[in-house]
Design a protein around this motif. Structure first.
Motif, PDB file in Angstrom:
ATOM      1  N   UNK A 168       0.843  -1.204   0.000  1.00  0.00           N
ATOM      2  CA  UNK A 168       0.000   0.000   0.000  1.00  0.00           C
ATOM      3  C   UNK A 168       0.872   1.246   0.000  1.00  0.00           C
ATOM      4  N   UNK A 169       1.955   1.164   0.750  1.00  0.00           N
ATOM      5  CA  UNK A 169       2.883   2.276   0.814  1.00  0.00           C
ATOM      6  C   UNK A 169       3.522   2.522  -0.550  1.00  0.00           C
ATOM      7  N   UNK A 184       2.321   1.877  -3.378  1.00  0.00           N
ATOM      8  CA  UNK A 184       1.332   2.433  -4.311  1.00  0.00           C
ATOM      9  C   UNK A 184       1.094   3.907  -4.032  1.00  0.00           C
ATOM     10  N   UNK A 185       1.635   4.391  -2.910  1.00  0.00           N
ATOM     11  CA  UNK A 185       1.393   5.781  -2.532  1.00  0.00           C
ATOM     12  C   UNK A 185       0.035   5.969  -1.889  1.00  0.00           C
ATOM     13  N   UNK A 186      -0.589   4.878  -1.486  1.00  0.00           N
ATOM     14  CA  UNK A 186      -1.925   4.982  -0.906  1.00  0.00           C
ATOM     15  C   UNK A 186      -1.902   4.931   0.607  1.00  0.00           C
ATOM     16  N   UNK A 187      -0.692   4.813   1.171  1.00  0.00           N
ATOM     17  CA  UNK A 187      -0.637   4.694   2.616  1.00  0.00           C
ATOM     18  C   UNK A 187      -1.199   5.956   3.273  1.00  0.00           C
ATOM     19  N   UNK A 188      -2.023   5.749   4.285  1.00  0.00           N
ATOM     20  CA  UNK A 188      -2.565   6.881   5.024  1.00  0.00           C
ATOM     21  C   UNK A 188      -3.814   7.451   4.393  1.00  0.00           C
ATOM     22  N   UNK A 189      -4.056   7.118   3.111  1.00  0.00           N
ATOM     23  CA  UNK A 189      -5.285   7.597   2.497  1.00  0.00           C
ATOM     24  C   UNK A 189      -6.346   6.518   2.669  1.00  0.00           C
ATOM     25  N   UNK A 190      -7.582   6.951   2.655  1.00  0.00           N
ATOM     26  CA  UNK A 190      -8.653   5.997   2.870  1.00  0.00           C
ATOM     27  C   UNK A 190      -8.726   4.999   1.717  1.00  0.00           C
ATOM     28  N   UNK A 191      -8.167   5.365   0.567  1.00  0.00           N
ATOM     29  CA  UNK A 191      -8.250   4.468  -0.594  1.00  0.00           C
ATOM     30  C   UNK A 191      -7.405   3.213  -0.411  1.00  0.00           C
ATOM     31  N   UNK A 251      -3.426  -0.135  10.967  1.00  0.00           N
ATOM     32  CA  UNK A 251      -2.108  -0.118  10.337  1.00  0.00           C
ATOM     33  C   UNK A 251      -2.033   0.706   9.055  1.00  0.00           C
ATOM     34  N   UNK A 252      -3.145   0.889   8.379  1.00  0.00           N
ATOM     35  CA  UNK A 252      -3.048   1.497   7.049  1.00  0.00           C
ATOM     36  C   UNK A 252      -3.454   2.963   6.998  1.00  0.00           C
ATOM     37  N   UNK A 253      -3.959   3.487   8.106  1.00  0.00           N
ATOM     38  CA  UNK A 253      -4.485   4.850   8.040  1.00  0.00           C
ATOM     39  C   UNK A 253      -3.648   5.791   8.884  1.00  0.00           C
ATOM     40  N   UNK A 254      -3.852   7.074   8.692  1.00  0.00           N
ATOM     41  CA  UNK A 254      -3.277   8.031   9.625  1.00  0.00           C
ATOM     42  C   UNK A 254      -4.401   8.861  10.238  1.00  0.00           C
ATOM     43  N   UNK A 255      -4.014   9.864  10.998  1.00  0.00           N
ATOM     44  CA  UNK A 255      -4.984  10.557  11.828  1.00  0.00           C
ATOM     45  C   UNK A 255      -6.221  11.017  11.067  1.00  0.00           C
ATOM     46  N   UNK A 256      -6.023  11.500   9.851  1.00  0.00           N
ATOM     47  CA  UNK A 256      -7.183  12.062   9.158  1.00  0.00           C
ATOM     48  C   UNK A 256      -8.075  10.999   8.548  1.00  0.00           C
ATOM     49  N   UNK A 257      -7.555   9.811   8.316  1.00  0.00           N
ATOM     50  CA  UNK A 257      -8.377   8.826   7.612  1.00  0.00           C
ATOM     51  C   UNK A 257      -8.802   7.667   8.498  1.00  0.00           C
ATOM     52  N   UNK A 258      -8.532   7.748   9.801  1.00  0.00           N
ATOM     53  CA  UNK A 258      -8.879   6.627  10.662  1.00  0.00           C
ATOM     54  C   UNK A 258     -10.385   6.393  10.731  1.00  0.00           C
ATOM     55  N   UNK A 259     -10.800   5.151  10.583  1.00  0.00           N
ATOM     56  CA  UNK A 259     -12.214   4.855  10.768  1.00  0.00           C
ATOM     57  C   UNK A 259     -12.581   4.802  12.248  1.00  0.00           C
ATOM     58  N   UNK A 260     -13.860   4.614  12.496  1.00  0.00           N
ATOM     59  CA  UNK A 260     -14.365   4.842  13.845  1.00  0.00           C
ATOM     60  C   UNK A 260     -13.888   3.784  14.834  1.00  0.00           C
TER      61      UNK A 260
END
Lengths: 411, 374, 291
Positions: free
Chosen positions: C145-146, C148-155, C231-240
């Motif tokens: 995921x990293x 692909x550049x998608x790490x931290x994004x919800x995608x 593991x895959x999200x950061x502060x702005x994209x964390x789910x509930x």
């Protein structure tokens, strides 16, 4: 309907961006500690009004959750502009050795920080003379808390050494106090461990331990483990279910007599519990550590590849300034790392701590990351757990030694 | 059927993206994990988080460390914990689920409502369940306060923080214990094969059992995995987590059993009654045998959930409570907190092997019977 | 597969039997039911009661008391902390569910109606992906995921959920389409319809119940998932789920907040379950009973 929701969600995901300057600061200061951070951000915004500050906090677990998130972000190649880390080995052993941090020597020189921070502190945050982070605040780890009225009623005083503590413990047990000492979840037990170690071994041996000059398997250290085991026999049995606040509550309600906890407990007693220092709650250095200040500090560093490097450097300048430290610390309940702060802004407890900060021998805390890298601290909890269950000092010491070798502390 | 070939190509084309994705994300990543688990990535902190870490191949060193390394006692306890957890969790879910299904099968009034009540926890996240139960099991609150409602003194059971354990055994005896258990199973198999007159099978199973026992008697006792005895057992702190897990998942077994019960034709029950069977006899001889395959499916699904459970423990007892920890949680902490990626990958691989033991025979048997029918 | 049918018809039970005298057996039965219901509902009582207390009113020794003053502010406080994460979860769950439902439908159609040699083996290999412990793929997944550049994004998270959702959605649809008579397909073939025409004209129109089952199931799974979220999200994209775990694991002892947060995090899936319970149960059964 669904479309609207999607749109709202999409907006929520893709805020930020644009605006003139940007700064993302990453910390685990939320809840009770939030206002202190807000004060710093306010100060920063007064100086740099055009910068949008993104205050990313990850709460929980004394920063352990935040550290996990930070790790995934750093590995993922999107470091925050500046992030909180316990000053010392926690930052050095994890990020500096991996070559992910910028050397702050020039900043320290231009701001004159070498002179205003105590030498022992600068030593703890540097390797080969290069400082890696800016300490914002200082907390003391080796404090023993008690309820003065209760101690009087029981007819005991705060013990000065660990053997004395064990005597007091049996006195209290005879008087029907089932658990004279209260501890909480695992990290608070490690916290106690470090006070027992320093109180038994002395500060010089403590420093040697982390410099690799004294082995954990040394009979002195094994003996200190045995003392720790005896101290734990005085403690409550439901420890791992308690947060440190719940443990502190037991001092106030008289279930237990003593609690060894960092001096953030002072803030909890005064602000949350509305108790007066010296009467509602009392404190003394942990047994055997009278002239020693076991320090931990929060600090901010500058990761390589920060998107907004200039803004982050300005942020660090605000953090290290006298105004910044005196805005933050009275609210946080800590003292300034600088020795020239304006003490009139601080409360009773902090004034006494600040006096000790200037006069005492300063050593670093293990559990809060000053003297040991994360690779050590994060695995050490299991050793404490096993020791508390088995009370086998030699095995625990041997395990700790192996861990120290693995973490590169000892050869 | 010529025209169909283009359509068949289409069907394969439609499947291709999924096949590629699964091949990469499941099989490719598993292979990669296994590879990582055989390196030293993260054992040196300076390399763990470097931009271009130097990684060396070290074979099975990480696995050896996990099973016999001095510092990995936590992992070994977790392995034992997860076995006990799985056992009691499955027993709890099957027992409660079957009981509820049997009651509901008797058509109580408001059946739909009851069913909704028993099943709703299934729709919750383990994190939500964990948060609720963490509060319920506070040392001086929740369940422990319940007796005070009836005027009794509060209970003092240390739900999540107990450090007591029972059924302790020395890890050094593990090879011995395993050999004995497997040997015993082989003996049973041999006896059964002998009864059904399958001679080769009797001989093979019996021979293997004899070899194992011989090994256990002569070589086994001399094997020392660890320098000192290390006791592991069933931690009382797990009980609370098991209860919460049963609370969440027993509705699932209830639904399975209920579906099974409703699938039993009324005629069969009538026939049993005509034959003079009482209720008990009918359940024993007619209904329970028909539910056996459902029990098997439920055990397998619950078993694999239980082996990978992680969020519930995380939410209920926190990540640092060694007495409640499980390998799945350790994997996350080891990799993403301690930065020991190789060791974490090794734990993940061990988990996969455990789950595969449960799932692979199940999947292959399911599909073998289906091919047979087709 | 066969296990689905009976649960669809709960109303078929002969409840309308004439009134009988109450037997002791029935009394025991209702007593057991009430006992079991208590076991399931008591946590809910404590959850709601605690959520509605104000922080000062929360005391371990009065855990069981209903709050004397209802503190609805808990919910707005909790929302201010995890509201953004609820929206993240919503976006995540809806998007991931739609993608995996579509993939699952096509796969299920291809696997059940256009069987080729090895289709079953292929399907079994796919199904294995449903059972693996995700810890065994976590590190490579993270790296991938990293890269692909998608790490931290919800995608990145959506991608993971879509891929690991393929097995179960395929399974449900394959079982669902297996019930569609082959004669229908043959008739359409004779009319000259090809792969896509049959899907468009015959299969898709009758797929609605299948889609409902899959969407509900997948939505619940994605909403409730924790490991990838951590593991895959950061502060702005964390789910509930992740946000809630932090709220509950935080230092503060004001338990009304995590309790209110738990209610907010549970509400969407709970509503889905209460409103569409029948389909939920079908997804549940499909997850274990093979085709």
């Amino acid at each position: 309907m669904k479309k609207a929701l999607l749109l709202a969600a999409a907006l929520a995901v893709t805020t930020s961006a644009s605006a003139a300057g940007k700064l993302e600061i990453f910390s685990w200061w939320s809840g009770d500690e939030g206002p202190a951070l807000e004060a710093l951000i306010k100060l920063y915004k007064q100086k740099y009004p055009s910068v949008t500050v993104d205050n990313a906090t990850v709460s929980g677990g004394a920063g352990t959750n935040a550290k996990a998130v930070l790790k995934t972000r750093m590995l993922g190649g999107t470091p925050p502009d500046s992030f909180q880390a316990h000053a010392g080995q926690e930052l050095i052993g994890t990020w500096v050795v991996a070559g992910r941090m910028e050397d702050l020597s020039s900043l320290f020189k231009s701001e004159g920080w070498d002179k205003v921070f105590p030498k022992d502190l600068v030593k703890l945050i540097s390797t080969n003379g290069k400082p890696w982070s800016v300490p914002v605040n200082v907390h003391r780890s080796n404090v023993m808390w008690y309820n003065p009225a209760k101690l009087k009623a029981w007819g005991v005083t705060a013990p000065k050494t660990w053997p004395e503590f064990l005597k007091t413990c049996s006195t209290l047990k005879a008087k029907g106090v089932a658990a004279p000492l209260v501890v909480g979840e695992n990290w608070t037990q490690q916290h106690l461990w470090e006070s027992v170690m320093i109180g038994t071994l002395g500060s010089a041996n403590w420093e040697n331990l982390w410099a690799g000059k004294l082995k954990f398997t040394d009979p002195k250290v094994v003996g200190a483990f045995t003392t720790f085991g005896k101290v734990m026999d005085c403690a409550n049995k439901d420890a791992s279910g308690l947060s440190w606040q719940q443990a502190s509550d037991r001092i106030i309600d008289g279930t237990s007599a003593f609690n060894v906890m960092g001096d953030w407990a002072a803030g909890y007693f005064t602000t949350t519990k509305k108790l007066a220092p010296n009467t509602g709650f009392g404190w003394a250095p942990a047994p055997g550590t009278t002239k020693t200040f076991v320090m931990l500090a929060d600090s901010f560093g500058l990761p390589k590849g920060a998107k907004d490097r200039a803004e982050a450097l300005n942020w660090l300048k605000v953090l290290g300034s006298k105004a910044g430290q005196d805005a933050f610390n009275p609210l946080k309940g800590s003292i300034a790392a600088r020795t020239d702060s304006d003490l009139s802004k601080y409360n009773t407890y902090s004034k006494s701590a600040a006096a000790d900060w200037k006069s005492n021998k300063i050593v670093g805390s293990m559990v809060h990351g000053a003297v040991a890298p994360e690779s050590f601290t994060s695995a050490f909890g299991a050793i404490i757990d096993q020791f508390v269950a088995s009370k086998n000092s030699a095995a625990a010491a041997a395990a700790a030694q192996q861990l120290a070798v693995r973490a590169g502390i000892s050869k | 059927m010529k025209g169909l070939s283009k359509d068949r190509l289409w069907s394969i084309a439609v499947l291709t993206p999924s096949i590629i994705l699964i091949a990469v994300f499941v099989y490719g990543f598993i292979a990669r994990s296994v590879y990582v688990s055989m390196t030293d990535w993260g054992n040196d902190p300076a390399q763990a988080l470097a931009l271009n870490p130097i990684i060396r191949f070290t074979g099975f060193a990480n696995y050896q460390d996990l099973f016999t390394g001095f510092l990995q006692g936590r992992f070994r306890q977790e392995l034992v914990s997860t076995i006990f957890f799985t056992l009691f969790f499955i027993l709890g879910c099957l027992g409660l689920g079957l009981g509820l299904a049997l009651i509901l099968d008797r058509n109580p009034r408001g059946e739909g409502l009851w069913r909704t009540i028993f099943l709703f926890p299934m729709s919750l996240s383990f994190i939500v369940t964990g948060t609720i139960w963490r509060w319920m099991l506070q040392p001086q609150g929740g369940l422990n306060q319940a007796p005070t409602l009836f005027g009794a003194p509060p209970s003092t059971f240390a739900w999540l923080s107990s450090t007591d354990a029972i059924w302790k055994f020395d890890w050094n005896k593990l090879p011995l214990l395993t050999a004995s258990v497997v040997g015993f199973v082989l003996v049973v198999m041999a006896v059964r094969a002998a009864r059904s007159g399958d001679r080769t099978r009797t001989l093979v199973a019996g021979g293997c059992a004899a070899l194992l026992f011989l090994w256990a008697l002569i070589i086994g006792p001399n094997i020392k995995m660890l320098p000192a005895p290390e006791l592991h057992g069933f931690n009382f702190a797990l009980i609370g987590i098991i209860i919460a897990a049963v609370w969440q998942m027993s509705g699932y077994t209830m639904a399975l059993y209920l579906a099974g019960l409703r699938g039993i034709p009324e005629e069969l029950r009538e026939a049993a009654k005509v034959d003079g069977a009482n209720d008990l006899g009918m359940y024993q001889h007619v209904i329970f045998p028909l539910l056996a395959p459902i029990t098997l499916s439920a055990m397998i699904v619950l078993g694999h959930i239980s082996l990978k459970i992680f969020d519930l423990v995380y939410a209920m007892a926190g990540p640092d409570n060694i007495n409640t920890s499980v390998p799945a949680l350790n994997m996350y902490l080891t990799s993403f907190r301690q930065n020991q990626f190789a060791l974490g990958a090794a734990i993940g691989t061990i988990l996969l092997i455990l789950v595969a033991f449960v799932i692979v025979p199940y999947l292959s048997s399911q599909f073998r019977t289906e091919e047979g029918h087709a | 597969m066969t296990a689905n049918a009976p649960v669809n018809a709960p109303a078929a039970a002969p409840t309308a039997a004439p009134r009988r005298p109450i037997k002791p057996g029935r009394v025991v039965m209702y007593a057991l039911l009430v006992l079991a219901a208590l076991f399931f509902l008591v946590p809910v009582y404590l959850l709601v009661a605690t959520a509605l207390k104000s922080p000062d009113a929360i005391n371990l020794s009065t855990t069981w008391h209903w709050p004397s003053a209802l503190n609805w502010a808990s919910f707005s406080d909790a929302w201010s902390k995890i509201g953004g994460n609820v929206l993240n979860s919503l976006f995540l769950a809806v998007t991931a569910t739609l993608f995996s439902a579509l993939l699952g439908s096509l796969n299920g159609y291809a696997l059940s109606k256009w069987k080729f040699r090895g289709a079953n083996t292929l399907f079994a290999l796919m199904l294995f992906g449903m059972f693996i412990p995700y810890q065994a793929v976590l590190i490579p997944l993270f790296q991938f995921i990293k890269s692909l550049g998608l790490y931290g994004s919800i995608w990145g998270l959506i991608l993971a959920h879509v891929v690991y959702g393929i097995p179960i959605t395929t399974l449900i649809f394959r079982n669902f389409y297996a019930d569609v008579p082959d004669a229908l397909i043959e008739a359409a073939t004779i009319d000259g319809a090809g792969f896509w025409q049959i899907y468009g004209r015959v299969i898709f129109p009758i797929s609605i119940p299948g889609f409902v089952v899959v969407i509900i199931w997948q939505f619940t799974q994605v909403w409730n998932e924790f490991l990838f979220a951590a593991t895959l999200t950061n502060t702005t994209s964390q789910p509930v789920t992740y946000a809630l775990s932090q709220l509950a694991g935080g230092q503060a002892v004001s338990w009304n907040l995590p309790m209110a947060g738990a209610i907010l995090a549970a509400l969407p899936t709970l509503l889905v379950y209460i409103l569409l319970g029948r389909y939920f149960v079908r997804g549940l059964l499909a997850g274990s009973v093979k085709g």
